[in-house]
Design an enzyme around this catalytic site. Structure first.
Site, PDB file in Angstrom:
ATOM      1  N   ASP A 144       0.830  -1.205   0.000  1.00  0.00           N
ATOM      2  CA  ASP A 144       0.000   0.000   0.000  1.00  0.00           C
ATOM      3  C   ASP A 144       0.866   1.257   0.000  1.00  0.00           C
ATOM      4  O   ASP A 144       1.988   1.231  -0.515  1.00  0.00           O
ATOM      5  CB  ASP A 144      -0.948  -0.049   1.220  1.00  0.00           C
ATOM      6  CG  ASP A 144      -2.289   0.619   0.944  1.00  0.00           C
ATOM      7  OD1 ASP A 144      -2.290   1.818   0.630  1.00  0.00           O
ATOM      8  OD2 ASP A 144      -3.332  -0.052   1.047  1.00  0.00           O
ATOM      9  N   HIS A 199      -3.922   6.090   3.392  1.00  0.00           N
ATOM     10  CA  HIS A 199      -4.561   4.895   2.836  1.00  0.00           C
ATOM     11  C   HIS A 199      -3.972   3.595   3.399  1.00  0.00           C
ATOM     12  O   HIS A 199      -4.698   2.701   3.855  1.00  0.00           O
ATOM     13  CB  HIS A 199      -4.413   4.953   1.312  1.00  0.00           C
ATOM     14  CG  HIS A 199      -5.212   3.954   0.534  1.00  0.00           C
ATOM     15  ND1 HIS A 199      -4.735   2.689   0.248  1.00  0.00           N
ATOM     16  CD2 HIS A 199      -6.435   4.036  -0.042  1.00  0.00           C
ATOM     17  CE1 HIS A 199      -5.653   2.046  -0.487  1.00  0.00           C
ATOM     18  NE2 HIS A 199      -6.690   2.839  -0.665  1.00  0.00           N
ATOM     19  N   SER A 501     -11.037  -0.513  -1.497  1.00  0.00           N
ATOM     20  CA  SER A 501      -9.803  -0.531  -0.707  1.00  0.00           C
ATOM     21  C   SER A 501     -10.082  -0.838   0.755  1.00  0.00           C
ATOM     22  O   SER A 501      -9.229  -1.371   1.459  1.00  0.00           O
ATOM     23  CB  SER A 501      -9.120   0.831  -0.749  1.00  0.00           C
ATOM     24  OG  SER A 501      -8.465   1.026  -1.967  1.00  0.00           O
TER      25      SER A 501
END
Ligand code: NAG
Ligand code: NAG
Ligand code: NAG
Ligand code: NAG
Ligand code: NAG
Ligand code: NAG
Ligand code: NAG
Length: 713
Positions: A144, A199, A501
């Site tokens: 990620d 994220h 996600s």
């Protein structure tokens, strides 16, 4: 994009946050570009040294005695290859070198964003069964944007040293320290593994973050934030910087993660073409194939290109592909008008106007001085920096974080508001801070979640499963603005994101949870257990957007997945036979599997021993008969008898026969084959027809969706 206000790019934010743009990674030096030179599996000869082989190939192709600035990285741990800067001519020469399987340009992909575990039935506390000793030895690899190591979600309080099998490192760059929870970090971006986008911190904490009480986003969503396997360890592989995630970095991370000894890979990234890549050009599929061959399951986000049909971007059977749906908690931002009427809008609005009423100004092109001290009402997705707050019209079915006070109304509510403003002498109102509500329409697949059918293997149903991916509160990077507006000065430890996600790490957490009870199960057994125990979803909605093409087998159920009874197993040879059945040449097969394989037998793609059954049929007019061959393995109890049952979905006119219709399993691990024959006629060209096969022994209900469809997408 970065400089634009979130309110201007409400739709495009989804693209930035969740999708992917595929642009070639170009080099500053003219006409050279980074190419991945993929060389398949590593030779088993002990004397083979990949690095020197890579260097000599590169010298041969470039004719330069030094590889300075040419070699970008070498893959040498789990498979063979390297990334290098090449001119187009050199690329052609490279492709002809012996041992080189394929040469493809490195592309940029993009990142796809707590009560969600409670919602799924995996509660906190003593009533939830946990195998803590194994959970603590389980390592989750997260590919990620990096991670925020100081987050409380990754504190190692109460953790012993890393499991002995761990072979990774902590090389997150300057000022980056791992601990006994976050046991490893690698950086492929030259930025350091510290997450500046939020994220990667969000996804990692959703899979395996500690339980942190009193977590909230300015009080919104207040509660305990936790991952699916809070006792497990995390290894972070940073493959994305703020411009995206390169394929060459992603392949490197798979190469390392497999060799480092992770048990499971969670990857919430993908292409943005709106079009799935063929397997041989799909970096994530290639990396995941090697992971599967080593017994590691890859859980992957399906993409945020929905609700259009054929938008699912994760299409390989050796990955578990996840769609995104709502939970029973929703966030709303109410608008209260001077006439006492309350309109329920969407947005995650942390700003509190203390219930004070302000004059409302309606207009698409209002001059700035006109909105000072007032609330702007606008049909465009624009918010004003001058106004006290903005009320906009929006069609999205989820709330996202806004940099300024804002509520987004549906068309009907917005029309009401405009007519109130038009017909009232001094219209007034206020926007309330976001509050949580009980969401009546829980586990509905959200609009942006990518839909099937699968365009690469038309007889393989994707996505596989759905999980919470809407308005998820999880750990965040204090460096990242919580909204997509870079001028947003707020710094937070927890924030709210939506996307496949976010659903992907939920399923990765479930897969890890299942593995802690069944460490010996193959990736396909875990995948099957998760799919066949899923909550059934309602396939009678309108249009393809609410069928199996939206949610696959249904909604993940962590507790049921522990005890599936029967599973559909697959190994590497099965996947290769499937690729042979798709008529892949041995040349292309090599691209994916990394080794020389010749197709001895072809499996018709629909006969791959997958937990769902799907077939694309030629025409809608004619009658048809289609068969699916499957084999189940008994992982339940010895001496059990499973009877088959067919449940047709609403409006389905299919006729389905199962032969044999009863399976008697004497022992555990016993396998038995059966055939499903589906007949029908007059398929709707715009909607799949579906049914469910359920094998039941009275305790277990092993459910597989059966989907047939024809052109029309
Ligand atoms: C290291 O990072 C932490 C977290 O951002 C920060 O508080 C600290 O000041 C940094 N230390 C150095 C030496 O940069
Ligand atoms: C969060 O909830 C806890 C426990 O209910 C409460 O004590 C705390 O004040 C709440 N925090 C916020 C910011 O609302
Ligand atoms: C409100 O007034 C504006 C400007 O006078 C006009 O353009 C619009 O049609 C009116 N809308 C409604 C719903 O009455
Ligand atoms: C499924 O959806 C249809 C149409 O919206 C509805 O009529 C039906 O009651 C639903 N079935 C279930 C089991 O929720
Ligand atoms: C593979 O080739 C066979 C024989 O030419 C053909 O019948 C079949 O449809 C092809 N399969 C796919 C998936 O293209
Ligand atoms: C499917 O199963 C049937 C019945 O066992 C068998 O006759 C047939 O050959 C099988 N087909 C394939 C393609 O394996
Ligand atoms: C299963 O059935 C066989 C034959 O009836 C019996 O010998 C065996 O003990 C049974 N196994 C279990 C675990 O009950």
């Amino acid at each position: 994009m970065a400089n634009r206000a979130a309110s201007f790019c409400f739709l495009s934010c989804v693209i930035v946050l969740c999708l992917s743009s595929v642009s070639a990674v170009t080099d500053d030096r003219q006409d050279k570009q980074v190419y991945v030179v993929y060389m398949g599996s590593l030779p088993s000869r002990v004397e083979y040294t990949p690095m020197s082989h890579h260097m000599s190939i590169l010298q041969e192709v470039t004719g330069e005695s030094s590889n300075d600035g040419r070699l970008v990285r070498s893959y040498k741990r789990s498979f063979n290859g390297f990334a290098a800067r090449l001119t187009p001519t050199e690329r052609e020469r490279m492709a002809k070198i012996e041992g080189v399987v394929s040469v493809f340009p490195s592309k940029k992909l993009q990142i796809h964003t707590t009560t969600s575990w409670d919602f799924m039935g995996l509660k906190e506390g003593k009533n939830t069964k946990r195998n803590l000793a194994v959970e603590s030895d389980t390592i989750i690899g997260v590919l990620d944007t990096g991670i925020w190591p100081e987050s409380e979600s990754f504190s190692d309080k109460g953790f012993g040293p890393p499991p002995k099998k761990w072979k990774g490192v902590c090389s997150g760059g300057a000022n980056f320290t791992c601990n006994n929870k976050l046991i490893g970090a690698r950086d492929y971006t030259r930025e350091g593994a510290r997450d500046s986008q939020g994220h990667g911190t969000h996804t990692a904490s959703t899979v395996a973050g500690n339980a942190v009480a009193g977590a909230s986003f300015f009080g919104i969503g207040n509660g305990t934030a936790r991952g699916g396997v809070p006792a497990s360890r995390i290894a972070a592989y940073k493959v994305c910087d703020s411009t995206g995630c390169t394929s060459e970095a992603i392949l490197s991370a798979f190469d390392d993660a497999i060799a480092d000894g992770v048990d499971l890979i969670s990857i919430s990234l993908g292409g943005d073409d709106d079009e799935a890549s063929k397997y041989e050009k799909d970096t994530i599929a290639i990396g995941a194939f090697h992971a599967m061959a080593k017994g590691i399951l890859t859980v992957h986000s399906g993409g945020n290109s929905g609700p259009n049909p054929a938008s699912v971007l994760s299409v390989a059977p050796w990955m578990l592909t996840v769609a995104a749906s709502t939970t029973n908690r929703g966030f709303v931002s109410k608008v209260v008008l001077g006439n006492g009427k309350t309109l329920v809008g969407k947005s995650v609005n942390t700003f509190d106007l203390k219930g004070k009423n302000y004059p409302l100004v309606y207009g698409e092109f209002v001059e700035e001085p006109e909105v000072k001290g007032k609330i702007l009402v606008s049909g465009y997705s624009v918010s004003s920096e001058i106004a006290v707050a903005s009320i906009i019209k929006d069609y999205l079915d989820y709330a996202s974080v806004k940099p300024r006070p804002l509520s987004a109304l549906s068309q009907d509510d917005f029309d009401y508001l405009v007519s109130y403003v038009n017909s009232t002498k001094s219209p007034q109102g206020t926007v309330l801070k976001t509050e949580s509500i009980y969401n009546q329409i829980a586990n509905k697949v959200i609009s942006f979640s990518s839909r099937g059918p699968n365009t690469v293997a038309v007889d393989l149903l994707k996505p596989d499963i759905t999980a919470p991916g809407v308005e998820i509160l999880a750990a965040y990077s204090p460096l990242a603005p919580p909204s997509t507006d870079n001028s947003d000065q707020r710094h937070v430890k927890y924030s709210v994101l939506s996307g496949t996600s976010m659903s992907c790490p939920h399923v990765a957490g479930v897969a890890a949870y299942v593995k802690t009870f069944h460490p010996q199960w193959s990736p396909s057994a875990i995948q099957s257990a998760i799919m066949t125990t899923a909550w059934p979803m309602n396939a009678s909605g309108t249009g393809v957007a609410s069928t199996e093409f939206a949610y696959g087998a249904g909604h993940v159920d962590p507790i049921a997945a522990l005890n599936p009874g029967l599973v559909y197993e697959l190994d590497k040879a099965d996947h290769i036979a499937f690729l042979c059945g798709l008529n892949y040449t041995s040349q292309t097969l090599k691209l994916i599997s990394g080794e020389a394989v010749t197709c001895t037998g072809k499996t018709l793609p629909r006969n791959l021993n997958y937990p769902s059954m799907s077939a694309k049929l030629p025409g809608s007019d004619s009658s048809f008969t289609v068969t699916f061959n499957r084999t189940v393995t008994n992982l339940g109890t010895p001496n059990s008898t499973y009877k088959s049952k067919i449940v047709l979905n609403h409006g389905s006119k299919l006729s389905v026969k199962v032969s044999p219709s009863v399976l008697s399993m004497k022992s555990v691990n016993e396998k038995q084959a059966f055939t499903v024959t589906v007949t029908g006629s007059g398929l709707d060209p715009n909607l799949p027809s579906s049914a469910n096969l359920i094998w039941s022994d009275g305790t277990h209900n092993v459910r597989s969706p059966i989907v047939v469809y024809t052109d029309g997408y």
